[in-house]
Design an enzyme around this catalytic site. Structure first.
Site, PDB file in Angstrom:
ATOM      1  N   LYS A  21       0.842  -1.215   0.000  1.00 48.75           N
ATOM      2  CA  LYS A  21       0.000   0.000   0.000  1.00 48.75           C
ATOM      3  C   LYS A  21       0.863   1.245   0.000  1.00 48.75           C
ATOM      4  O   LYS A  21       2.010   1.244   0.459  1.00 48.75           O
ATOM      5  CB  LYS A  21      -0.963   0.028   1.187  1.00 48.75           C
ATOM      6  CG  LYS A  21      -0.352   0.005   2.593  1.00 48.75           C
ATOM      7  CD  LYS A  21       0.100   1.347   3.130  1.00 48.75           C
ATOM      8  CE  LYS A  21       0.719   1.238   4.520  1.00 48.75           C
ATOM      9  NZ  LYS A  21       1.562   2.386   4.905  1.00 48.75           N
ATOM     10  N   ALA A 106      10.362  -3.098   5.963  1.00 52.76           N
ATOM     11  CA  ALA A 106      10.451  -1.852   6.752  1.00 52.76           C
ATOM     12  C   ALA A 106      10.474  -0.638   5.831  1.00 52.76           C
ATOM     13  O   ALA A 106      11.235   0.305   6.032  1.00 52.76           O
ATOM     14  CB  ALA A 106      11.668  -1.859   7.687  1.00 52.76           C
ATOM     15  N   GLY A 107       9.625  -0.666   4.794  1.00 54.41           N
ATOM     16  CA  GLY A 107       9.644   0.386   3.772  1.00 54.41           C
ATOM     17  C   GLY A 107       8.461   1.324   3.828  1.00 54.41           C
ATOM     18  O   GLY A 107       8.348   2.218   2.990  1.00 54.41           O
ATOM     19  N   MET A 109       5.376   0.353   3.330  1.00 57.89           N
ATOM     20  CA  MET A 109       4.375  -0.135   2.369  1.00 57.89           C
ATOM     21  C   MET A 109       3.592  -1.325   2.910  1.00 57.89           C
ATOM     22  O   MET A 109       2.909  -2.033   2.167  1.00 57.89           O
ATOM     23  CB  MET A 109       5.052  -0.504   1.049  1.00 57.89           C
ATOM     24  CG  MET A 109       5.759   0.702   0.425  1.00 57.89           C
ATOM     25  SD  MET A 109       6.181   0.427  -1.285  1.00 57.89           S
ATOM     26  CE  MET A 109       4.579   0.604  -2.058  1.00 57.89           C
ATOM     27  N   GLY A 111       4.413  -4.297   4.089  1.00 60.70           N
ATOM     28  CA  GLY A 111       4.753  -5.628   3.569  1.00 60.70           C
ATOM     29  C   GLY A 111       4.469  -6.736   4.575  1.00 60.70           C
ATOM     30  O   GLY A 111       3.932  -7.793   4.211  1.00 60.70           O
ATOM     31  N   ALA A 114       0.801  -7.267   4.661  1.00 59.64           N
ATOM     32  CA  ALA A 114       0.350  -7.996   3.465  1.00 59.64           C
ATOM     33  C   ALA A 114       0.570  -9.490   3.670  1.00 59.64           C
ATOM     34  O   ALA A 114      -0.303 -10.313   3.339  1.00 59.64           O
ATOM     35  CB  ALA A 114       1.117  -7.506   2.235  1.00 59.64           C
ATOM     36  N   ASP A 146      -2.534  -2.180   9.933  1.00 57.14           N
ATOM     37  CA  ASP A 146      -2.601  -2.144   8.461  1.00 57.14           C
ATOM     38  C   ASP A 146      -3.110  -3.446   7.849  1.00 57.14           C
ATOM     39  O   ASP A 146      -3.288  -3.531   6.631  1.00 57.14           O
ATOM     40  CB  ASP A 146      -1.211  -1.865   7.873  1.00 57.14           C
ATOM     41  CG  ASP A 146      -0.762  -0.425   8.075  1.00 57.14           C
ATOM     42  OD1 ASP A 146      -1.615   0.431   8.362  1.00 57.14           O
ATOM     43  OD2 ASP A 146       0.454  -0.181   7.948  1.00 57.14           O
TER      44      ASP A 146
HETATM   45  O1  C5P Z   1      -0.254  -2.088  14.346  1.00 54.76           O
HETATM   46  P1  C5P Z   1       1.182  -2.168  14.001  1.00 54.76           P
HETATM   47  O2  C5P Z   1       1.896  -3.256  14.767  1.00 54.76           O
HETATM   48  O3  C5P Z   1       1.457  -2.220  12.541  1.00 54.76           O
HETATM   49  O4  C5P Z   1       1.832  -0.786  14.497  1.00 54.76           O
HETATM   50  C1  C5P Z   1       3.218  -0.665  14.720  1.00 54.76           C
HETATM   51  C2  C5P Z   1       3.501   0.504  15.620  1.00 54.76           C
HETATM   52  O5  C5P Z   1       3.287   1.736  14.911  1.00 54.76           O
HETATM   53  C3  C5P Z   1       2.651   0.627  16.863  1.00 54.76           C
HETATM   54  O6  C5P Z   1       3.156  -0.163  17.915  1.00 54.76           O
HETATM   55  C4  C5P Z   1       2.741   2.121  17.176  1.00 54.76           C
HETATM   56  O7  C5P Z   1       3.962   2.440  17.800  1.00 54.76           O
HETATM   57  C5  C5P Z   1       2.778   2.737  15.778  1.00 54.76           C
HETATM   58  N1  C5P Z   1       1.433   3.124  15.329  1.00 54.76           N
HETATM   59  C6  C5P Z   1       0.819   4.222  15.906  1.00 54.76           C
HETATM   60  N2  C5P Z   1      -0.437   4.582  15.525  1.00 54.76           N
HETATM   61  C7  C5P Z   1      -1.096   3.892  14.551  1.00 54.76           C
HETATM   62  C8  C5P Z   1      -0.484   2.767  13.909  1.00 54.76           C
HETATM   63  C9  C5P Z   1       0.788   2.410  14.331  1.00 54.76           C
HETATM   64  O8  C5P Z   1       1.409   4.877  16.786  1.00 54.76           O
HETATM   65  N3  C5P Z   1      -2.313   4.275  14.195  1.00 54.76           N
END
Ligand code: C5P
Length: 312
Positions: A21, A106-107, A109, A111, A114, A146
């Protein structure tokens, strides 16, 4: 090393594809008590995709090619998704998951998300689960913010942590050049950097989302390019200042506009059409401002079983 050697048993397998994305728009609100930030975002899936093969095995393991930088073992989101689905559905069993990785790690997007979405769809098919999209989406939401969008694909407005979705209708077929960086950026580190920058003073915030929604309704790439915006961009540039040069080089090469994708460091450059994307990609590749360049188009569908992936 992406995980222990996979020892599949003979038998059925399912192949699944899930898209990367780009956030066309990303407004970040304040830090919440649960460590997340409230978002208003417009997700857009592109046809740069990871492909997974899922088959029964003696124990759950994930193998990624190429393995560079992918979280191994228990931390791999595809394995997390398979185990969580088996627990919730009280069905299935261990699986061997092979990932053909095309989405930069870690880009910015999504990944890993997905791969998690693909593992959910792949395991549900392999185990013949009678689960609707809604139940899969509830599990996806628990895995990461995501992951629901990687299941849905298309173009969608995301609120809450980015996990509450409503589809956005658009006639636009968008052509992108993706400038991929040498190094990844950690999503929590970029959100943390934005909090730090905001505590020091306020980096300007993106405009309301309405301009982007109207641009998508018009379907005109130039209007969509003018409405691109990302509150995380200032934080990503603060951690990786070279991204400024990448954005400038892309626009000088003829892109209509550019934006850091999500938490970066991938830079997404929107072009007028496929031909323009080809020439922007060629020029950017020679500019020395990024590691590699990909062209992609969107919107692309969400995670889905490939018809040729059949069983057996
Ligand atoms: O949900 P996910 O594990 O992908 O999110 C990774 C980290 O990104 C979270 O632990 C948080 O630190 C940060 N994040 C955030 N607010 C969001 C989505 C992600 O602070 N809405």
């Amino acid at each position: 090393m992406a995980g222990p050697a996979v020892t599949p048993t003979a038998g059925p397998s399912v192949r699944v594809r899930a898209p990367a994305k780009v956030n066309l728009y990303l407004a970040v609100g304040d830090l919440r008590d649960d460590g997340y930030h409230d978002l208003v975002t417009v997700f857009h899936a592109v046809d740069l995709a990871d492909e997974l093969t899922v088959r029964p095995a003696r124990r759950t393991a994930v193998r990624t090619s190429p393995p560079d930088g992918v979280p191994p073992g228990a931390k791999n989101l595809a394995g997390v998704a398979a185990r969580m689905l088996a627990t919730r559905a009280r069905a299935g069993g261990p699986v061997a998951i092979d990932i053909d990785k095309q989405i930069p790690v870690a880009g910015g997007m999504a990944g890993g998300s997905a791969d998690a979405a693909a593992a959910l769809v792949g395991c549900a098919a392999l185990w013949d689960l009678d689960l609707g999209r809604r139940e899969l989406t509830d599990i996806a939401r628990e895995i990461g913010a995501d992951v629901p969008f990687a299941l849905a694909g298309g173009t969608a407005l995301g609120t809450g942590r980015g996990d509450l979705l409503s589809p956005v209708m658009t006639r636009a077929r968008l052509h992108w050049v993706l400038a991929i960086s040498d190094h990844g950026l950690s999503t929590p580190a970029v959100f943390g950097e934005l909090d730090r920058l905001r505590a020091q003073g306020s980096p300007p915030r993106v405009k309301p989302v309405d301009t982007m929604l109207a641009a998508l309704t018009s379907g005109e790439p130039a209007k969509i390019a003018a409405a691109l915006g990302n509150d995380l961009q200032a934080a990503a540039i603060s951690l990786a200042p070279e991204l400024r040069r990448t954005l400038r080089a892309g626009e000088q090469a003829g892109a209509l506009g550019g934006v850091v994708s999500g938490s970066g460091p991938t830079v997404a450059l929107l072009c007028a059409d496929a031909e323009s994307a080809g020439s922007v990609a060629a020029e950017l590749a020679g500019s020395g401002t990024c590691r590699s360049v990909r062209v992609a188009a969107g919107p692309a569908p969400g995670a889905r079983v490939l018809p040729t992936g059949g069983r057996g």
